[in-house]
Design a protein around this motif. Structure first.
Motif, PDB file in Angstrom:
ATOM      1  N   LYS A 121       7.579   8.957   0.878  1.00  0.00           N
ATOM      2  CA  LYS A 121       5.908   8.522  -0.612  1.00  0.00           C
ATOM      3  C   LYS A 121       6.005   7.761  -1.617  1.00  0.00           C
ATOM      4  N   GLN A 123       3.661   4.896  -4.515  1.00  0.00           N
ATOM      5  CA  GLN A 123       3.250   4.467  -5.479  1.00  0.00           C
ATOM      6  C   GLN A 123       3.452   2.846  -5.552  1.00  0.00           C
ATOM      7  N   TYR A 124       2.999   1.721  -5.885  1.00  0.00           N
ATOM      8  CA  TYR A 124       3.217   0.574  -6.164  1.00  0.00           C
ATOM      9  C   TYR A 124       1.904  -0.184  -6.702  1.00  0.00           C
ATOM     10  N   PHE A 125       1.675  -1.352  -7.519  1.00  0.00           N
ATOM     11  CA  PHE A 125       0.805  -1.690  -7.890  1.00  0.00           C
ATOM     12  C   PHE A 125       0.862  -2.776  -7.769  1.00  0.00           C
ATOM     13  N   VAL A 140      -3.398   0.768  -7.794  1.00  0.00           N
ATOM     14  CA  VAL A 140      -2.319   1.530  -7.148  1.00  0.00           C
ATOM     15  C   VAL A 140      -2.992   0.959  -6.210  1.00  0.00           C
ATOM     16  N   PHE A 141      -1.862   1.365  -5.335  1.00  0.00           N
ATOM     17  CA  PHE A 141      -1.882   1.535  -3.863  1.00  0.00           C
ATOM     18  C   PHE A 141      -1.012   2.303  -3.334  1.00  0.00           C
ATOM     19  N   ASP A 142      -0.895   3.640  -2.215  1.00  0.00           N
ATOM     20  CA  ASP A 142       0.084   4.380  -1.855  1.00  0.00           C
ATOM     21  C   ASP A 142       0.542   4.117  -0.567  1.00  0.00           C
ATOM     22  N   ASP A 144       3.944   4.866   2.880  1.00  0.00           N
ATOM     23  CA  ASP A 144       4.224   6.240   3.392  1.00  0.00           C
ATOM     24  C   ASP A 144       5.399   5.428   3.889  1.00  0.00           C
ATOM     25  N   GLU A 158       2.617  -4.669   3.700  1.00  0.00           N
ATOM     26  CA  GLU A 158       1.355  -3.606   3.582  1.00  0.00           C
ATOM     27  C   GLU A 158       0.688  -5.266   3.162  1.00  0.00           C
ATOM     28  N   GLN A 183       4.508   1.745  -9.136  1.00  0.00           N
ATOM     29  CA  GLN A 183       4.725   2.944 -10.526  1.00  0.00           C
ATOM     30  C   GLN A 183       5.200   3.615 -10.031  1.00  0.00           C
TER      31      GLN A 183
END
Length: 222
Positions: A121, A123-125, A140-142, A144, A158, A183
């Motif tokens: 898991k 996070q990226y931006f 910012v997105f999660d 998994d 994504e 992130q």
């Protein structure tokens, strides 16, 4: 033997100031449009409209996650992930002076010995920078990434759809920049910088970047 898994994820995106994010793409529709264009059915031989430049920031292009505690050996590694590629395709609305950018962002990851959940898991931006180097918006997105049983390496793609208004001073969006990265906290950022400074390899091979997927020095273009 290392086995890889691939998954595709599309999720809703929150609206940001000066930048309208919309839900994920219908990938099949894009494929059909691309096929029609390639076959000449649409009757257009013009070059594709210029997209904003893509920059994957090197200091934020990787994330190495360890289990809680002071240990930082290989035995403490939960996963290592790398932002591999951001591919884009653009469609202009000249009347509204805006460009719709269809993005496919690919993350690759390897599971570490300390992982017990089979989930990576992170996070990226995504941020948008105008020609004057002002950050118009950042989201910012999660993500998994799931490792199936007996699979220790995988990837996730994504799909993002965003609309960027461009200034009347510029004929298109080619002077704008889309910035991407993980992130991450200051400790992970320092680790990435140390690896780059000492030229230390990670467990994930760099692989080949698609043309235009990353600025050569991974910094803001001038």
């Amino acid at each position: 033997r290392c086995v890889s898994a691939k998954q595709v994820q599309t999720h809703p995106i929150v609206m940001a100031a000066m930048l309208r994010f919309r839900p994920g793409l219908v990938v099949a529709l894009l494929a059909v449009i691309g096929l029609l264009g390639a076959c000449g059915i649409l009757g257009s031989k013009k070059p594709p409209p210029p997209c904003p430049k893509i920059v994957i920031l090197k200091d934020a292009g990787k994330v190495t996650k360890f289990r809680p505690g002071a240990g930082r050996d290989l035995s403490d590694l939960l996963y290592e992930a790398r932002l591999h590629e951001i591919a884009t395709k653009c469609k202009y609305n000249r009347k509204k002076r805006e460009v719709q950018v269809d993005m496919h962002l690919t993350i690759v990851a390897r599971r570490g010995p300390a992982d017990e959940t089979r989930h990576a898991k992170m996070q990226y931006f995504i941020a948008i920078m105008d020609p004057e180097r002002n950050i118009l918006a950042k989201e910012v997105f999660d993500a998994d990434l799931v490792f199936p049983v007996n699979v220790d390496k995988g990837s996730i793609t994504e799909s993002l759809d965003q609309v960027i208004p461009f200034s009347a001073y510029y004929p298109d969006a080619s002077k704008y920049v889309i910035l991407g990265g993980f992130q991450i906290g200051s400790g992970e950022l320092d680790l990435n910088r140390k690896k780059r400074r000492l030229n230390l390899p990670g467990r994930l091979p760099e692989g080949d970047m698609a043309p235009g997927a990353s600025h050569p020095d991974g910094q803001y273009p001038r």
